[in-house]
Design a protein around this motif. Structure first.
Motif, PDB file in Angstrom:
ATOM      1  N   VAL A  90       7.702 -21.818  -4.743  1.00  0.00           N
ATOM      2  CA  VAL A  90       7.463 -23.145  -4.704  1.00  0.00           C
ATOM      3  C   VAL A  90       6.668 -23.196  -3.672  1.00  0.00           C
ATOM      4  CG1 VAL A  90       8.606 -25.424  -4.810  1.00  0.00           C
ATOM      5  CG2 VAL A  90       9.669 -23.546  -6.272  1.00  0.00           C
ATOM      6  N   ALA A  91       5.449 -23.979  -3.778  1.00  0.00           N
ATOM      7  CA  ALA A  91       4.695 -24.599  -2.755  1.00  0.00           C
ATOM      8  C   ALA A  91       4.452 -25.897  -2.606  1.00  0.00           C
ATOM      9  CB  ALA A  91       3.470 -23.559  -2.770  1.00  0.00           C
ATOM     10  N   LYS A  92       4.343 -26.348  -1.563  1.00  0.00           N
ATOM     11  CA  LYS A  92       4.015 -27.816  -1.351  1.00  0.00           C
ATOM     12  C   LYS A  92       2.398 -28.016  -1.404  1.00  0.00           C
ATOM     13  CE  LYS A  92       7.513 -29.443   1.734  1.00  0.00           C
ATOM     14  NZ  LYS A  92       7.977 -29.805   3.036  1.00  0.00           N
ATOM     15  N   THR A 149       4.783 -14.023 -11.891  1.00  0.00           N
ATOM     16  CA  THR A 149       4.971 -15.006 -10.822  1.00  0.00           C
ATOM     17  C   THR A 149       4.928 -16.362 -11.290  1.00  0.00           C
ATOM     18  OG1 THR A 149       4.489 -13.519  -9.086  1.00  0.00           O
ATOM     19  CG2 THR A 149       4.793 -15.618  -8.493  1.00  0.00           C
ATOM     20  N   ARG A 150       6.108 -17.018 -11.332  1.00  0.00           N
ATOM     21  CA  ARG A 150       6.004 -18.711 -11.710  1.00  0.00           C
ATOM     22  C   ARG A 150       5.733 -19.417 -10.695  1.00  0.00           C
ATOM     23  NH1 ARG A 150       7.116 -21.729 -15.921  1.00  0.00           N
ATOM     24  NH2 ARG A 150       8.150 -19.966 -17.156  1.00  0.00           N
ATOM     25  N   LEU A 151       4.633 -19.938 -10.506  1.00  0.00           N
ATOM     26  CA  LEU A 151       4.248 -20.923  -9.330  1.00  0.00           C
ATOM     27  C   LEU A 151       4.383 -22.336  -9.624  1.00  0.00           C
ATOM     28  CD1 LEU A 151       2.817 -21.231  -6.383  1.00  0.00           C
ATOM     29  CD2 LEU A 151       0.788 -21.123  -7.562  1.00  0.00           C
ATOM     30  N   THR A 152       5.113 -23.148  -8.708  1.00  0.00           N
ATOM     31  CA  THR A 152       5.240 -24.412  -8.925  1.00  0.00           C
ATOM     32  C   THR A 152       4.719 -25.157  -7.486  1.00  0.00           C
ATOM     33  OG1 THR A 152       7.151 -24.065 -10.384  1.00  0.00           O
ATOM     34  CG2 THR A 152       6.733 -26.241  -9.499  1.00  0.00           C
ATOM     35  N   VAL A 153       3.698 -26.075  -7.787  1.00  0.00           N
ATOM     36  CA  VAL A 153       3.052 -26.678  -6.832  1.00  0.00           C
ATOM     37  C   VAL A 153       3.545 -28.194  -6.703  1.00  0.00           C
ATOM     38  CG1 VAL A 153       1.025 -27.199  -5.549  1.00  0.00           C
ATOM     39  CG2 VAL A 153       1.120 -25.250  -6.506  1.00  0.00           C
ATOM     40  N   LEU A 154       4.332 -28.600  -5.719  1.00  0.00           N
ATOM     41  CA  LEU A 154       5.034 -29.879  -5.759  1.00  0.00           C
ATOM     42  C   LEU A 154       3.760 -30.970  -4.969  1.00  0.00           C
ATOM     43  CD1 LEU A 154       8.460 -28.984  -4.498  1.00  0.00           C
ATOM     44  CD2 LEU A 154       7.609 -29.328  -6.896  1.00  0.00           C
TER      45      LEU A 154
END
Lengths: 114, 112
Positions: A12-14, A109-114
């Motif tokens: 999880v990345a901002k 890799t599941r990347l979620t950008v918030l």
């Protein structure tokens, strides 16, 4: 033997952060591929290495995406200044010698950008 | 534009019956086609492939048919088993370009 491994499995990345995704291919596999899979879609090609040489990077969506495989084994996909549209599963695959050889995929890799 | 299309997002089949998954493509330069199977939280795994010089390839319960004039391929699974429940992706390769072009996937559910 071990298959393709990827780390981290979840990230999880901002928005605006840089991320690095790692791929360990099957030992001895010459070719390595990165794909991006958006929710509900099939994987889309990003880039391809043969040993350490990046032979095709036509699928990289912008200059914020960069991939390397400096010693012809482990590869890293780096995304700079992440955006929400970068949220996806990033899949790595390797094949013995390229050509029509079967591509073996890692778990992604599941990347979620918030 | 989507060069490889799987128009059925989902398919439900009774255990023991035949499952038929379909795929259409638009680029006549594609010369090699594959089917991959994907379970949740895992990467796709290779199932079966076919070269454009053939119209059929069989491996156990799995058969792939290619109709070049219609730019259509299908995967037949017979008999279907509960473990076949997964998402199936069709993919195409362009003259050894090393980059697979995937369809959107079809979720197959095998009911007992």
């Amino acid at each position: 033997g071990a298959g393709v491994s990827q780390s981290p499995r979840y990230k999880v990345a901002k928005r605006g952060q840089d991320v690095a995704l790692r791929c360990d291919p099957i030992s001895g596999h010459v070719s390595l591929f990165w794909y991006q899979q958006a929710l509900g879609q099939g994987p889309e090609f990003l880039t391809y290495f043969q040993n350490e040489a990046q032979l095709d990077k036509s699928g990289l969506p912008s200059d914020r995406f960069f991939a390397e495989r400096p010693e012809g084994s482990v590869s890293t996909l780096k995304i700079q200044r992440t955006q929400q549209e970068d949220s996806a599963v990033y899949l790595c695959a390797s094949s013995l010698a390229g050509g029509r050889d079967t591509q073996y995929f890692g778990p992604g890799t599941r990347l979620t950008v918030l | 534009d989507q060069q490889v299309k799987q128009n059925s997002p989902s398919l439900s089949v009774q255990e023991g019956r035949i499952s038929i998954l379909n795929c259409d493509y638009t680029n006549s330069m594609f010369d090699y086609f594959l089917w991959y199977k994907k379970y949740p939280a895992e990467g796709p795994t290779f199932l079966i492939s076919i070269s454009s010089i053939k119209d059929k390839n069989e491996d156990g319960r799995f058969t792939v048919f290619l109709n070049k004039s219609a730019k259509h391929l299908s995967l037949h699974i017979v008999p279907s088993q509960p473990g076949d429940s997964a998402v199936y992706f069709c993919a195409a390769d362009l003259q050894g370009a090393q980059k697979l072009v995937f369809g959107q996937g079809t979720r197959l559910t095998i009911n007992p």
